[in-house]
Enzyme design. Structure first.
Site, PDB file in Angstrom:
ATOM      1  N   VAL A 114       0.880  -1.175   0.000  1.00 60.24           N
ATOM      2  CA  VAL A 114       0.000   0.000   0.000  1.00 60.24           C
ATOM      3  C   VAL A 114       0.914   1.220   0.000  1.00 60.24           C
ATOM      4  O   VAL A 114       2.072   1.132   0.390  1.00 60.24           O
ATOM      5  CB  VAL A 114      -0.962   0.014   1.220  1.00 60.24           C
ATOM      6  CG1 VAL A 114      -2.028  -1.052   1.085  1.00 60.24           C
ATOM      7  CG2 VAL A 114      -0.220  -0.107   2.529  1.00 60.24           C
ATOM      8  N   SER A 115       0.374   2.346  -0.438  1.00 59.45           N
ATOM      9  CA  SER A 115       1.214   3.526  -0.654  1.00 59.45           C
ATOM     10  C   SER A 115       1.590   4.303   0.593  1.00 59.45           C
ATOM     11  O   SER A 115       2.529   5.080   0.583  1.00 59.45           O
ATOM     12  CB  SER A 115       0.541   4.472  -1.641  1.00 59.45           C
ATOM     13  OG  SER A 115       0.409   3.814  -2.877  1.00 59.45           O
ATOM     14  N   SER A 116       0.838   4.127   1.690  1.00 63.90           N
ATOM     15  CA  SER A 116       1.167   4.890   2.896  1.00 63.90           C
ATOM     16  C   SER A 116       0.853   4.082   4.144  1.00 63.90           C
ATOM     17  O   SER A 116       0.134   3.081   4.101  1.00 63.90           O
ATOM     18  CB  SER A 116       0.386   6.210   2.928  1.00 63.90           C
ATOM     19  OG  SER A 116      -0.982   5.951   3.164  1.00 63.90           O
ATOM     20  N   GLN A 154      -2.944   3.389   5.053  1.00 65.59           N
ATOM     21  CA  GLN A 154      -3.776   2.470   4.292  1.00 65.59           C
ATOM     22  C   GLN A 154      -3.760   1.064   4.884  1.00 65.59           C
ATOM     23  O   GLN A 154      -2.758   0.619   5.442  1.00 65.59           O
ATOM     24  CB  GLN A 154      -3.338   2.433   2.828  1.00 65.59           C
ATOM     25  CG  GLN A 154      -3.611   3.732   2.107  1.00 65.59           C
ATOM     26  CD  GLN A 154      -3.146   3.683   0.666  1.00 65.59           C
ATOM     27  OE1 GLN A 154      -1.990   3.342   0.395  1.00 65.59           O
ATOM     28  NE2 GLN A 154      -4.033   4.021  -0.256  1.00 65.59           N
TER      29      GLN A 154
END
Length: 195
Positions: free
Chosen positions: A10-12, A15
């Protein structure tokens, strides 16, 4: 014994990974064989992916939820999967149904992806070459603009270096230049004064 190894990204940090982890488990991947990164896909340093790739051996299959979870770009994805295939490791993407290099049709689809990535690289090279030729035809040359040894920054770098009272690191910090630029400046000055 061959195993399924999962990779989740996931990007961050905010999330959730549950959707991807649950899908991988449902597909037969043991929870202790799921590696996770909470980091942007654009970053080249991904510790979870590194551990994941290190755990794979010939006969294993790497499982991801979707293709974009693994690769930073089509070229990066193709490179990773080709590397896996060379080591005898399969690759499957759950949401991109036909991408399964453990089957003949999946391998064919991936080879088409690979050809498209190669095609994209060649088009980029051709466009770059054509742009440079067009610029040259108009009398413009690419590359860094030539600088004279009499430029103030070059003279300052040389003078600061000449008396050896300042460390090179401090000279670079003062002039806001890199170490490589500092040496280029000094060499330019020296080469002009002592041909």
């Amino acid at each position: 014994m061959a195993k399924l190894v999962g990779y989740v990204r996931v990007s961050s940090q905010d999330q959730e990974v549950n959707l991807q982890v649950d899908a991988l488990e449902k597909a037969g991947c043991a929870i202790n064989m799921v590696f996770i990164d909470k980091i942007s896909g654009a970053r080249s340093e991904r510790p979870g992916l590194k551990k994941c790739l290190e755990s794979l051996t010939s006969g294993d299959t790497l499982l991801v939820w979707r293709l974009d979870r693994l690769g930073r770009s089509v070229a990066h994805l193709v490179g990773l999967v080709e590397e896996l295939c060379q080591k005898g490791i399969g690759f499957r993407s759950l949401c991109d149904g036909a991408i399964d290099t453990t089957t003949a049709s999946g391998e064919l689809i991936f080879n088409i992806f690979s050809s498209l990535a190669q095609f994209e690289r060649r088009l980029t090279q051709e466009r770059t070459r054509a742009g440079l030729e067009a610029a040259r035809a108009r009398g413009k040359n690419g590359g860094r603009k030539k600088i004279s040894y009499t430029e103030p920054k070059i003279l300052m770098a040389k003078n600061m270096h000449k008396d050896h009272r300042m460390d090179i690191k401090d000279i670079c910090k003062t002039l806001k230049i890199s170490r490589a630029t500092f040496y280029r400046y000094v060499n330019l000055y020296d080469n002009h004064k002592n041909p």
